[in-house]
Each structure stands twice: as C-alpha cells, then as structure tokens.
Motif scaffolding. Structure first.
Motif, PDB file in Angstrom:
ATOM      1  N   LEU A 194       0.822  -1.032  -0.064  1.00 48.15           N
ATOM      2  CA  LEU A 194      -0.013   0.082  -0.037  1.00 48.15           C
ATOM      3  C   LEU A 194       0.916   1.213  -0.021  1.00 48.15           C
ATOM      4  N   GLY A 195       1.326   1.637  -1.303  1.00 46.88           N
ATOM      5  CA  GLY A 195       2.349   2.559  -1.224  1.00 46.88           C
ATOM      6  C   GLY A 195       3.493   2.547  -0.622  1.00 46.88           C
ATOM      7  N   ASP A 196       3.940   3.644   0.187  1.00 47.09           N
ATOM      8  CA  ASP A 196       5.312   3.462   0.939  1.00 47.09           C
ATOM      9  C   ASP A 196       4.798   3.467   2.445  1.00 47.09           C
ATOM     10  N   SER A 251      -5.109  -6.645   0.600  1.00 44.38           N
ATOM     11  CA  SER A 251      -5.562  -7.629  -0.576  1.00 44.38           C
ATOM     12  C   SER A 251      -6.007  -6.813  -1.688  1.00 44.38           C
ATOM     13  N   GLU A 252      -5.874  -7.387  -3.010  1.00 46.12           N
ATOM     14  CA  GLU A 252      -6.270  -6.874  -4.261  1.00 46.12           C
ATOM     15  C   GLU A 252      -7.705  -6.480  -4.193  1.00 46.12           C
ATOM     16  N   ILE A 253      -8.387  -7.241  -3.708  1.00 43.89           N
ATOM     17  CA  ILE A 253     -10.174  -7.032  -3.599  1.00 43.89           C
ATOM     18  C   ILE A 253     -10.228  -6.465  -2.279  1.00 43.89           C
ATOM     19  N   ALA A 254     -10.811  -5.402  -2.044  1.00 47.37           N
ATOM     20  CA  ALA A 254     -11.179  -4.938  -0.369  1.00 47.37           C
ATOM     21  C   ALA A 254     -12.753  -4.844  -0.464  1.00 47.37           C
ATOM     22  N   ALA A 259      -0.146   5.747  -1.976  1.00 42.99           N
ATOM     23  CA  ALA A 259      -1.001   4.374  -2.018  1.00 42.99           C
ATOM     24  C   ALA A 259      -2.226   5.069  -2.866  1.00 42.99           C
ATOM     25  N   LEU A 260      -2.534   4.213  -3.837  1.00 48.24           N
ATOM     26  CA  LEU A 260      -3.743   4.456  -4.641  1.00 48.24           C
ATOM     27  C   LEU A 260      -4.667   3.212  -4.470  1.00 48.24           C
ATOM     28  N   THR A 261      -5.838   3.554  -3.976  1.00 50.26           N
ATOM     29  CA  THR A 261      -7.124   2.630  -3.883  1.00 50.26           C
ATOM     30  C   THR A 261      -8.337   3.215  -4.841  1.00 50.26           C
ATOM     31  N   SER A 314      -3.090  -0.401  -5.690  1.00 46.93           N
ATOM     32  CA  SER A 314      -2.967  -1.354  -4.759  1.00 46.93           C
ATOM     33  C   SER A 314      -4.243  -2.283  -4.422  1.00 46.93           C
ATOM     34  N   SER A 315      -5.331  -1.524  -4.543  1.00 49.79           N
ATOM     35  CA  SER A 315      -6.416  -2.377  -4.219  1.00 49.79           C
ATOM     36  C   SER A 315      -7.621  -1.530  -4.744  1.00 49.79           C
ATOM     37  N   ILE A 316      -8.805  -2.652  -4.975  1.00 50.37           N
ATOM     38  CA  ILE A 316     -10.071  -1.861  -5.468  1.00 50.37           C
ATOM     39  C   ILE A 316     -11.194  -2.411  -4.388  1.00 50.37           C
TER      40      ILE A 316
END
Length: 382
Positions: free
Chosen positions: A6-8, A14-17, A220-222, A260-262
């Motif tokens: 999740l970024g730094d 988890s890829e799916i959130a 981090a990009l969600t 990182s995750s959707i």
C-alpha cells in the motif's frame, strides 16, 4: 487472494477490498455474513465513508475480537445530521462525527483517516490551510490515526494530493468509463445521460499522469467505483454499448499504475463471490482489451492507454511516456512548459525512433506507434 504494498506505508492489503456503502438500512446479520465471507477469502481491507449510525455500529460489532485482521479506512468530514448524510468542513460537526465513528467501530486507532470527498480546488485549499487539516494532524500526532488519506473523483485534486507528502493514500474513482474524462468538479457529471455523447477515446492522459505520480511518489492508490455504479455490467447502461464482467472491471483497475486495491461495493455474499471470481480467473476471463477495442461506442481501438505492452524498444524509448506527453500537448495552442520540460528530460525521445515497427504488433489497441513518433517529432520540434 493476492496482496500488494500500500504505497510506502509498509502495509500489505488484499487486491480486492470491501466497500461497505450498500449496508445502509440492512440488518446486522448481513454485515456479519459479509465480514465472515471477506475474512474466509483473505480480504483484509475495508472502507467506511457512511455516516449512518447503524452501518458503523454493525461493522464495529462484526469486526470486534479480530480487529487485527483488518486495515480500516474511515472518513473525516462525513457526518449524520437530521437523519441524513452531510459532507461538511464545519469543525463542530466534523469532530463529533469522527468521534462517533471511533466509538461505534470500538477502536482506539484507525489505520487511515480519510479526508472525505474533496472534488473542488477551493475546498482542497480551505482544508489544507485551515482547522480541518490541523485537526487531522492532531489525530495523527496523538496516534488516533496511523496515516492520512484523501478521497476524490477529480484528477486535479488527486494530483495535488499525490504531490503532498502528508497525504499517504489516495482513494480515487477508476474505471474504463470515467477514465475517458479529464478534470471534473462534480461526480454527478459522470452520470448524466449526455456525458458520453462527445468524442472520447481511451485513458485520459491527465488521469494517466495521476496514476504514474502516485506510483513514483509512493502514494498509495485505492479504487472506488470500479464498476461505475454497476453501469459497466449492463450493455444497456454501459457507455461502450457492451457489458464488462466484474472480473474484467477489477482487472482493468488493478492494471493501472500505482493501484494497490479495489473496493467492491456489495450488499450480499453472492455479490461478493462474483468479484472473488477474479482470484481464480483465467487470463482470458480477465482480458478486457478485445471488449473495449471492439466496442460499438467509444472504442479504445487505436488509442494509447499507456500500458507499456509495446516495450521493449530497440532504441530504448519509453514509448508510453512519449505517447502520454504527446496526448497532453497535441490539442493545445502551444506545448505546456511542464510537458516540454518532461519531454526534454527523457533520455531517449521520438527522434530516436528508427521506425522498425517492432512495437506495433505488441500493442493491444493497435496504435500506429511509428506515426505517433513522427507526429511527436513535429510537435516538440526535435
């Protein structure tokens, strides 16, 4: 389930959130069933922006006793007033609403305190130069929140956040439909019946710049709204005139740089399982390229999506970057200074293209890359 950094932040998610927005006005048992299904399938990340008291209480009750299994995003500025949700920056409303969140979730520390729903520049500036950010900073100093995040649908605001070292996580609306748009100050613009009547093709370069900035800066990009509110799942409502599957939508989002995750918004275990099919899907089931390339409306055919599949280049040109800079500049009266500077700083640029064409068969959207390199030479002057 696969996990990503999740970024730094040093956190893996988890890829799916789990996006819990559809739990409003549903019984506790539904929340408990979904939390158990998430945990059984390796989901460890949940977002709760809703201010409705029962949603918060139900999630807190369902997670209690195994809090260590979850990374939680909670929103600051989402309030419950007169029995309805209100987004506000009024601190006498913001502070009690956040304290209510922590109490109902039965937690002392929140992983991500999200600055809630910032889509206008004036709003961003007011937040970052006033009591709102001071309160958020104090929460972090006290250890009440571990990290600061921000949610937006506007790529202009997203870029500001991604360039701000205080913002460690950006929650952004990503899907093939929204990605055709540049800056918009109101999420409702995406939903208007005539929103997709114009000539739009492929990934908007402004959005590509945002995703790359997040990746480069360790922000981090969600993802939220990965299914465009369900519109992409039905050919009648899809702006492409063809339906995508949940698996294809998830794959599209997870392929974007920096993601990182959707968060998938579901209200039943059956709906969750439709998204979880991604974990065991074949490459052909994930593949969305042919669907978008051959869509009857807004086809991506011939449009660079900056995916990088064209690499490697015999001349070591970063082809996707040249394409993106070209797209950012080609419709302007003159090349923006920032774009020109970035182009000038490339180790190899369009003039180094030897027109071998080896890259073109690798492009999933059949972009005529050699022609783009020639046009870029003309545009940038060398």
């Amino acid at each position: 389930m696969k996990y990503r950094d999740l970024g730094d932040t040093g956190i893996k998610v988890s890829e799916i959130a789990f996006g819990a927005e559809f739990l409003v006005e549903r019984p506790y048992e539904d929340t408990e069933d979904l939390i158990k299904a998430c945990e059984a399938n390796g989901i460890n990340f949940v977002d709760c922006w809703m201010s409705e008291p029962d949603v918060r209480s139900h999630l807190g009750k369902a997670i209690k006793g195994h809090r260590e299994n979850w990374i939680i995003q909670g929103h600051i500025g989402s309030t419950w007033q007169n029995n309805q949700y209100v987004r506000t920056r009024e601190m006498d409303k913001v502070i009690p609403a956040f304290e209510d969140f922590m109490e109902r979730f039965q937690i002392d520390t929140l992983d991500f305190g999200m600055i809630h729903y910032v889509d206008q520049l004036d709003d961003y500036n007011e937040i970052m130069n006033g009591p709102f950010i001071e309160y958020v900073r104090k929460l972090k100093e006290d250890g009440t929140i571990e990290h600061i995040g921000l949610s937006t649908h506007n790529p202009d605001i997203g870029l500001l956040a991604a360039q701000n070292p205080e913002i460690e996580l950006l929650m952004f609306s990503i899907n093939p439909a929204y990605d055709m748009f540049g800056s918009m100050g109101d999420i409702e613009e995406y939903r208007k019946e005539d929103a997709y009547d114009g000539q739009m093709f492929g990934l908007n370069p402004q959005r590509a710049e945002l995703y790359e900035t997040c990746a480069n800066n360790g922000t981090a990009l969600t993802v939220m709204k990965g299914f465009a509110g369900g519109n992409l799942l039905d050919s009648e409502t899809s702006p492409f005139g063809v339906a995508l599957t949940p698996v294809q939508c998830i794959h599209y989002c997870l392929e974007q740089k920096g993601v990182s995750s959707i968060f998938v918004g579901v209200k039943t275990v059956d709906e969750l399982e439709e998204s979880l099919k991604y974990c065991d899907a074949t490459e052909s089931e994930k593949e969305y390229v042919e669907t978008l390339k051959n869509a009857p409306k807004h086809s991506f055919e011939g449009q660079c999506t900056y995916c990088g599949h064209c690499a490697p280049c015999a001349s070591e040109i970063d082809i996707s970057m040249v394409n993106k800079l070209f797209d950012l500049a080609k419709n302007r009266d003159e090349v923006p200074a920032s774009v020109m500077e970035h182009y000038n700083n490339l180790k190899y640029n369009a003039t180094d293209c030897i027109a071998c064409g080896d890259c073109e068969p690798r492009c999933p959207f059949n972009v005529h890359i050699v022609d783009v390199m020639l046009d870029a030479q003309d545009l940038f002057g060398f």
